[in-house]
Design a protein around this motif. Structure first.
Motif, PDB file in Angstrom:
ATOM      1  N   ARG A  27      34.585  14.559   5.892  1.00  0.00           N
ATOM      2  CA  ARG A  27      35.026  15.819   5.297  1.00  0.00           C
ATOM      3  C   ARG A  27      34.140  17.000   5.696  1.00  0.00           C
ATOM      4  NH1 ARG A  27      38.324  16.224   1.002  1.00  0.00           N
ATOM      5  NH2 ARG A  27      37.803  14.093   0.453  1.00  0.00           N
ATOM      6  N   PRO A  28      32.796  16.930   5.553  1.00  0.00           N
ATOM      7  CA  PRO A  28      31.994  18.102   5.925  1.00  0.00           C
ATOM      8  C   PRO A  28      32.028  18.420   7.425  1.00  0.00           C
ATOM      9  CG  PRO A  28      30.576  16.317   5.111  1.00  0.00           C
ATOM     10  CD  PRO A  28      31.993  15.875   4.958  1.00  0.00           C
ATOM     11  N   ILE A  29      32.193  17.413   8.249  1.00  0.00           N
ATOM     12  CA  ILE A  29      32.288  17.633   9.691  1.00  0.00           C
ATOM     13  C   ILE A  29      33.590  18.357  10.014  1.00  0.00           C
ATOM     14  CG2 ILE A  29      32.485  16.490  11.941  1.00  0.00           C
ATOM     15  CD1 ILE A  29      30.771  14.190  10.637  1.00  0.00           C
ATOM     16  N   ILE A  30      34.671  17.866   9.440  1.00  0.00           N
ATOM     17  CA  ILE A  30      35.973  18.488   9.668  1.00  0.00           C
ATOM     18  C   ILE A  30      35.984  19.903   9.114  1.00  0.00           C
ATOM     19  CG2 ILE A  30      38.429  18.359   9.059  1.00  0.00           C
ATOM     20  CD1 ILE A  30      38.049  15.253   9.108  1.00  0.00           C
ATOM     21  N   TRP A  31      35.420  20.097   7.917  1.00  0.00           N
ATOM     22  CA  TRP A  31      35.381  21.428   7.309  1.00  0.00           C
ATOM     23  C   TRP A  31      34.629  22.407   8.220  1.00  0.00           C
ATOM     24  CZ3 TRP A  31      31.920  25.118   5.770  1.00  0.00           C
ATOM     25  CH2 TRP A  31      32.435  26.157   4.999  1.00  0.00           C
ATOM     26  N   ALA A  32      33.496  21.986   8.769  1.00  0.00           N
ATOM     27  CA  ALA A  32      32.711  22.871   9.635  1.00  0.00           C
ATOM     28  C   ALA A  32      33.509  23.258  10.886  1.00  0.00           C
ATOM     29  CB  ALA A  32      31.399  22.193  10.025  1.00  0.00           C
ATOM     30  N   LEU A  33      34.216  22.307  11.450  1.00  0.00           N
ATOM     31  CA  LEU A  33      35.053  22.623  12.618  1.00  0.00           C
ATOM     32  C   LEU A  33      36.170  23.603  12.257  1.00  0.00           C
ATOM     33  CD1 LEU A  33      35.364  19.046  14.150  1.00  0.00           C
ATOM     34  CD2 LEU A  33      34.094  20.978  15.108  1.00  0.00           C
ATOM     35  N   ASP A  43      40.425  29.137   3.562  1.00  0.00           N
ATOM     36  CA  ASP A  43      41.348  28.648   4.589  1.00  0.00           C
ATOM     37  C   ASP A  43      40.825  27.369   5.231  1.00  0.00           C
ATOM     38  OD1 ASP A  43      43.089  30.736   4.126  1.00  0.00           O
ATOM     39  OD2 ASP A  43      42.415  31.919   5.847  1.00  0.00           O
ATOM     40  N   ALA A  44      39.518  27.317   5.461  1.00  0.00           N
ATOM     41  CA  ALA A  44      38.920  26.110   6.049  1.00  0.00           C
ATOM     42  C   ALA A  44      39.118  24.914   5.117  1.00  0.00           C
ATOM     43  CB  ALA A  44      37.438  26.328   6.324  1.00  0.00           C
ATOM     44  N   SER A  45      38.977  25.132   3.832  1.00  0.00           N
ATOM     45  CA  SER A  45      39.197  24.043   2.864  1.00  0.00           C
ATOM     46  C   SER A  45      40.637  23.573   2.891  1.00  0.00           C
ATOM     47  CB  SER A  45      38.816  24.510   1.460  1.00  0.00           C
ATOM     48  OG  SER A  45      37.439  24.750   1.392  1.00  0.00           O
ATOM     49  N   SER A  46      41.559  24.510   2.980  1.00  0.00           N
ATOM     50  CA  SER A  46      42.978  24.156   3.023  1.00  0.00           C
ATOM     51  C   SER A  46      43.316  23.376   4.292  1.00  0.00           C
ATOM     52  CB  SER A  46      43.815  25.435   2.953  1.00  0.00           C
ATOM     53  OG  SER A  46      45.184  25.139   3.024  1.00  0.00           O
ATOM     54  N   VAL A  47      42.826  23.832   5.424  1.00  0.00           N
ATOM     55  CA  VAL A  47      43.086  23.146   6.686  1.00  0.00           C
ATOM     56  C   VAL A  47      42.424  21.766   6.682  1.00  0.00           C
ATOM     57  CG1 VAL A  47      42.725  23.209   9.190  1.00  0.00           C
ATOM     58  CG2 VAL A  47      43.391  25.289   7.970  1.00  0.00           C
ATOM     59  N   THR A  48      41.226  21.682   6.137  1.00  0.00           N
ATOM     60  CA  THR A  48      40.537  20.392   6.037  1.00  0.00           C
ATOM     61  C   THR A  48      41.370  19.405   5.230  1.00  0.00           C
ATOM     62  OG1 THR A  48      38.360  21.409   6.231  1.00  0.00           O
ATOM     63  CG2 THR A  48      38.450  19.231   5.202  1.00  0.00           C
ATOM     64  N   GLN A  49      41.916  19.860   4.114  1.00  0.00           N
ATOM     65  CA  GLN A  49      42.758  18.990   3.291  1.00  0.00           C
ATOM     66  C   GLN A  49      43.975  18.526   4.079  1.00  0.00           C
ATOM     67  OE1 GLN A  49      41.789  17.848   0.386  1.00  0.00           O
ATOM     68  NE2 GLN A  49      43.598  16.570   0.220  1.00  0.00           N
ATOM     69  N   ASP A  50      44.571  19.427   4.841  1.00  0.00           N
ATOM     70  CA  ASP A  50      45.723  19.050   5.670  1.00  0.00           C
ATOM     71  C   ASP A  50      45.342  17.995   6.692  1.00  0.00           C
ATOM     72  OD1 ASP A  50      47.341  20.850   4.330  1.00  0.00           O
ATOM     73  OD2 ASP A  50      47.243  22.384   5.896  1.00  0.00           O
ATOM     74  N   VAL A  51      44.204  18.176   7.341  1.00  0.00           N
ATOM     75  CA  VAL A  51      43.736  17.209   8.346  1.00  0.00           C
ATOM     76  C   VAL A  51      43.514  15.843   7.699  1.00  0.00           C
ATOM     77  CG1 VAL A  51      41.800  16.602   9.863  1.00  0.00           C
ATOM     78  CG2 VAL A  51      42.728  18.935   9.874  1.00  0.00           C
ATOM     79  N   LEU A  52      42.855  15.825   6.554  1.00  0.00           N
ATOM     80  CA  LEU A  52      42.575  14.552   5.880  1.00  0.00           C
ATOM     81  C   LEU A  52      43.862  13.866   5.431  1.00  0.00           C
ATOM     82  CD1 LEU A  52      39.411  15.557   3.828  1.00  0.00           C
ATOM     83  CD2 LEU A  52      39.502  14.219   5.939  1.00  0.00           C
TER      84      LEU A  52
END
Length: 72
Positions: A27-33, A43-52
């Motif tokens: 999660r923190p790696i994806i969020w940083a990207l 927006d980063a949190s929302s996109v991270t949730q979508d990716v996960l």
């Protein structure tokens, strides 16, 4: 600390705790990207949730052997 590839292998074998540990480590790696791309925390949190979520949905079809393949 358990290697990510070990967690991936265990998750592929159906170990729920391994899947949860894998997600918490990624999660923190994806969020940083995502944050670098969208330049906004919300927006980063929302996109991270979508990716996960997409990772979770597609995980049953995943046949790779390492985390890099999972994120590709």
């Amino acid at each position: 600390m358990i290697r990510l590839d070990t967690l991936l292998d265990r998750a592929q074998q159906g170990e729920q705790g391994a899947w949860e540990a894998l997600l918490s480590r990624l999660r923190p790696i994806i969020w940083a990207l995502c944050r670098r791309q969208v330049r906004d925390d919300a927006d980063a949190s929302s996109v991270t949730q979508d990716v996960l979520c997409r990772m979770h949905v597609g995980f049953g079809r995943f046949r790779g052997t390492n985390v890099e393949q999972l994120l590709a």
